[in-house]
Design a protein around this motif. Structure first.
Motif, PDB file in Angstrom:
ATOM      1  N   PHE A  78       0.802  -1.218   0.000  1.00 24.33           N
ATOM      2  CA  PHE A  78       0.000   0.000   0.000  1.00 24.33           C
ATOM      3  C   PHE A  78       0.839   1.273   0.000  1.00 24.33           C
ATOM      4  O   PHE A  78       0.602   2.157  -0.828  1.00 24.33           O
ATOM      5  CB  PHE A  78      -1.005  -0.014   1.154  1.00 24.33           C
ATOM      6  N   PRO A  79       1.834   1.423   0.882  1.00 23.84           N
ATOM      7  CA  PRO A  79       2.645   2.651   0.799  1.00 23.84           C
ATOM      8  C   PRO A  79       3.405   2.741  -0.520  1.00 23.84           C
ATOM      9  O   PRO A  79       3.590   3.833  -1.069  1.00 23.84           O
ATOM     10  CB  PRO A  79       3.622   2.533   1.973  1.00 23.84           C
ATOM     11  N   TRP A  80       3.831   1.606  -1.026  1.00 21.55           N
ATOM     12  CA  TRP A  80       4.550   1.594  -2.295  1.00 21.55           C
ATOM     13  C   TRP A  80       3.634   2.033  -3.435  1.00 21.55           C
ATOM     14  O   TRP A  80       4.044   2.790  -4.307  1.00 21.55           O
ATOM     15  CB  TRP A  80       5.080   0.182  -2.540  1.00 21.55           C
ATOM     16  N   ALA A  81       2.391   1.590  -3.408  1.00 22.57           N
ATOM     17  CA  ALA A  81       1.452   1.945  -4.471  1.00 22.57           C
ATOM     18  C   ALA A  81       1.088   3.422  -4.432  1.00 22.57           C
ATOM     19  O   ALA A  81       0.820   4.024  -5.472  1.00 22.57           O
ATOM     20  CB  ALA A  81       0.195   1.093  -4.351  1.00 22.57           C
ATOM     21  N   VAL A  82       1.090   4.022  -3.243  1.00 22.56           N
ATOM     22  CA  VAL A  82       0.739   5.441  -3.124  1.00 22.56           C
ATOM     23  C   VAL A  82       1.778   6.319  -3.820  1.00 22.56           C
ATOM     24  O   VAL A  82       1.431   7.304  -4.463  1.00 22.56           O
ATOM     25  CB  VAL A  82       0.590   5.819  -1.635  1.00 22.56           C
ATOM     26  N   VAL A  83       3.053   5.979  -3.705  1.00 24.76           N
ATOM     27  CA  VAL A  83       4.114   6.796  -4.290  1.00 24.76           C
ATOM     28  C   VAL A  83       4.706   6.139  -5.538  1.00 24.76           C
ATOM     29  O   VAL A  83       5.852   6.400  -5.890  1.00 24.76           O
ATOM     30  CB  VAL A  83       5.214   7.086  -3.243  1.00 24.76           C
ATOM     31  N   PHE A  84       3.941   5.329  -6.219  1.00 25.40           N
ATOM     32  CA  PHE A  84       4.434   4.565  -7.362  1.00 25.40           C
ATOM     33  C   PHE A  84       4.996   5.465  -8.457  1.00 25.40           C
ATOM     34  O   PHE A  84       6.032   5.182  -9.040  1.00 25.40           O
ATOM     35  CB  PHE A  84       3.310   3.686  -7.919  1.00 25.40           C
ATOM     36  N   ASP A  86       6.379   8.360  -8.240  1.00 27.80           N
ATOM     37  CA  ASP A  86       7.599   9.057  -7.847  1.00 27.80           C
ATOM     38  C   ASP A  86       8.801   8.121  -7.706  1.00 27.80           C
ATOM     39  O   ASP A  86       9.921   8.590  -7.535  1.00 27.80           O
ATOM     40  CB  ASP A  86       7.386   9.788  -6.511  1.00 27.80           C
ATOM     41  N   LEU A  87       8.578   6.839  -7.769  1.00 26.82           N
ATOM     42  CA  LEU A  87       9.659   5.872  -7.569  1.00 26.82           C
ATOM     43  C   LEU A  87      10.436   5.665  -8.853  1.00 26.82           C
ATOM     44  O   LEU A  87       9.914   5.730  -9.957  1.00 26.82           O
ATOM     45  CB  LEU A  87       9.087   4.528  -7.101  1.00 26.82           C
ATOM     46  N   GLY A  88      11.693   5.354  -8.688  1.00 27.03           N
ATOM     47  CA  GLY A  88      12.527   5.049  -9.844  1.00 27.03           C
ATOM     48  C   GLY A  88      12.513   3.570 -10.159  1.00 27.03           C
ATOM     49  O   GLY A  88      11.794   2.774  -9.552  1.00 27.03           O
TER      50      GLY A  88
END
Length: 118
Positions: A78-84, A86-88
């Protein structure tokens, strides 16, 4: 100062009122038809009111622990999906490896028969 917290206070009052109203309505209008099956122990794996030193099946606890482990691991998505956005690429590869390890663990448990209830 009170004006800043008024919306939060109003939200808490309305949500508590709705929760209490639903509980009262359910207890007043809900069916009351107890039976032997409804009054029996629910998913405990053994009778609840017997000798404390009796043997019991540990498969129930094994499945419960496996559920918690895999459920908590999925919560990392869930936290990963929220900032997907912006991630490299490095974060995407890391999450792919994480999910791969999770799938390998799940398949291992499945093949070992830990999820089977006989």
């Amino acid at each position: 100062m009170l004006g800043e917290y008024l919306p939060i206070l109003l939200f808490l009052i309305v949500s508590a009122g709705i929760g209490i109203a639903l509980l009262v309505i359910g207890s007043l209008l809900g069916p009351r038809q107890p039976s032997a099956e409804k009054l029996s122990p629910y998913e405990c794996g053994f009778e609840a009111f017997e000798d404390a030193r009796m043997r019991f099946d540990v498969r129930y606890y094994l499945i419960a622990i496996l559920f918690i482990v895999f459920d908590l691991e999925i919560a990392f998505l869930f936290p990963w999906a929220v900032v997907f956005k912006d991630l490299g690429m490095q974060a995407i590869v890391a999450m792919t490896i994480f999910l791969g390890i999770l799938v390998v663990g799940f398949v291992y448990e499945w093949k070992k028969g830990a999820l089977d209830w006989e």
